[in-house]
Enzyme design. Structure first.
Site, PDB file in Angstrom:
ATOM      1  N   ASN A 210       0.844  -1.195   0.000  1.00 11.56           N
ATOM      2  CA  ASN A 210       0.000   0.000   0.000  1.00 11.56           C
ATOM      3  C   ASN A 210       0.879   1.245   0.000  1.00 11.56           C
ATOM      4  O   ASN A 210       2.112   1.149  -0.063  1.00 11.56           O
ATOM      5  CB  ASN A 210      -0.954  -0.017   1.199  1.00 11.56           C
ATOM      6  CG  ASN A 210      -0.214  -0.135   2.520  1.00 11.56           C
ATOM      7  OD1 ASN A 210       0.543   0.745   2.909  1.00 11.56           O
ATOM      8  ND2 ASN A 210      -0.421  -1.252   3.220  1.00 11.56           N
ATOM      9  N   ILE A 308      -2.803  -7.860  13.850  1.00  8.46           N
ATOM     10  CA  ILE A 308      -1.745  -7.589  14.821  1.00  8.46           C
ATOM     11  C   ILE A 308      -2.279  -6.846  16.036  1.00  8.46           C
ATOM     12  O   ILE A 308      -2.057  -7.247  17.181  1.00  8.46           O
ATOM     13  CB  ILE A 308      -0.606  -6.796  14.154  1.00  8.46           C
ATOM     14  CG1 ILE A 308       0.034  -7.641  13.054  1.00  8.46           C
ATOM     15  CG2 ILE A 308       0.435  -6.374  15.199  1.00  8.46           C
ATOM     16  CD1 ILE A 308       1.067  -6.898  12.236  1.00  8.46           C
TER      17      ILE A 308
END
Length: 411
Positions: A210, A308
């Protein structure tokens, strides 16, 4: 003493028998987590060897005003900029007199003139020299200029006299230095920060990623260090120089970032997930470069990456956990959903579709979303915003909602 973690302490040593105590002082400062650089006057080397201080500090001892091995030979300027605090211990009557007169005729006196860091003196001399009106006038002049005078103590001296003039003990000086950083918002805290993008490989030359630049995460890491924290920066691939005094862990994939985030997490007080983690990764990675075929459409099979920030928040003894929400619409709706769904303590939300802020930009504007409030901070540079965020997060970490000033508070 934990407040000395990551602090840059420049220890100046002048000529006097008390110089032997400077070895123990160096050891104590290093043990407390400080980075110590030592500067010695020529007279100081007659009482204790530079090699001793080098072994204890872990750095070469600086002796010369114009150092040919220093950048551009201007060692005094480099050291003056490097230091958070300068402590002269022992400070002889001669050095105090030269410093009060504004002289710069050796390395130590010159860098004291060149620095913007606070300077502290620990006088050590014969009791008669300390009581002398000239010495007292010099000390008073320096005190009026904001130079901190620590000591001296009174007692039996090496020359056999008894009275004021003994250098304060190393433990006392170390504690006074630590107290200098007491005001720092994250003194002694351990902070983990993820930053940048992740890359999920398709084959040896291609990957899914990204547009995250990592600028916000790196700015937060610098701000946390400046606030006194021990910082572990877990970074995806970026084109940024890491801040000084951080533990940098470089990763590529989301799975690597998760492993680095969980490593040592039990010691973490504040976890900031500023990275833009890829939500999915390829089911399989091609062993060789994928060649273009005749098909007009190529299909990729993807599998969800580990979450995460949610994994960190789900740990039994989890740190105060802060997530980022980069959205293009319905900012507060999605931010609050992320806060509740992932059981986070706080979400920092920003609209990456707005012009001039977000990915790859130097500016940003964010809203802090907690369980009870939404607080929008005005648009500013990512560097300045990072400082504001660290101040707010320190308040949250200490179980106190930040007090809105000129910021817009809603909800």
């Amino acid at each position: 003493m934990h407040r000395l973690t990551n602090r840059h302490i420049l220890l100046g040593i002048t000529g006097g028998i008390a110089a032997y105590k400077s070895a123990e002082l160096t050891r104590l400062l290093k043990k407390a987590g400080a980075d110590v650089r030592v500067v010695m006057t020529p007279a100081a080397t007659e009482f204790i060897t530079p090699l001793t201080l080098q072994a204890l500090s872990g750095h070469p001892v600086h002796l010369q005003l114009l150092d040919p091995e220093a950048e551009a030979g201007m060692g005094h300027i480099e050291l003056a900029r490097w230091a958070d605090r300068i402590l002269i211990a022992p400070a002889s009557a001669d050095f105090i007199a030269r410093f009060a007169a504004g002289m710069g005729n050796d390395l130590l006196s010159t860098l004291c003139l060149a620095t913007q860091a606070p300077v502290c003196l620990a006088p050590a001399m014969n009791q008669a020299m300390w009581k002398d009106p000239q010495t007292q006038a010099n000390v008073s002049k320096l005190d009026a200029q904001g130079i901190k005078i620590w000591g001296p103590d009174a007692g039996e001296q090496a020359c056999g006299d008894t009275g004021p003039g003994r250098m304060l003990e190393p433990t006392d000086l170390a504690e006074r230095l630590a107290a200098e950083f007491e005001h720092l918002a994250l003194s002694g805290r351990s902070v983990f920060i993820t930053a940048g993008p992740t890359r999920e490989p398709l084959d040896p030359v291609r990957f899914i990623s990204n547009h995250s630049s990592g600028k916000m995460g790196y700015a937060l890491a610098q701000a946390a260090v400046d606030a006194g924290a021990r910082v572990k920066l877990i970074s995806g691939p970026v084109n940024l120089e890491p801040p000084e005094r951080v533990e940098l862990v470089q990763v590529e994939t989301a799975e690597q970032m998760l492993a680095a985030s969980l490593d040592g997490l039990a010691e973490c007080d504040l976890f900031i997930g500023a990275a833009a983690v890829a939500d999915y990764r390829p089911v399989a990675i091609a062993e060789h470069k994928i060649k273009k075929g005749h098909e007009e459409i190529m299909e990729l099979r993807l599998v969800k990456n580990p979450d995460i920030i949610a994994t960190v928040a789900a740990q039994p003894q989890h740190p105060f956990t802060v997530g980022f929400a980069a959205e293009t619409r319905d900012l507060l709706h999605y931010a609050r959903d992320k806060l509740l769904r992932k059981q986070l303590d706080l979400v920092i939300a920003n609209d990456v579709s707005a012009p001039g802020i977000g990915f790859n930009s130097n500016d940003n504007q964010v809203t802090l979303v907690s369980a009870t409030t939404d607080q929008t901070l005005p648009q500013t540079s990512k560097r300045l915003l990072a400082r504001q965020l660290i101040e707010h997060l320190a308040d949250y970490l200490n179980h106190a909602e930040p007090t809105p000033s000129d910021e817009k508070a809603t909800g």
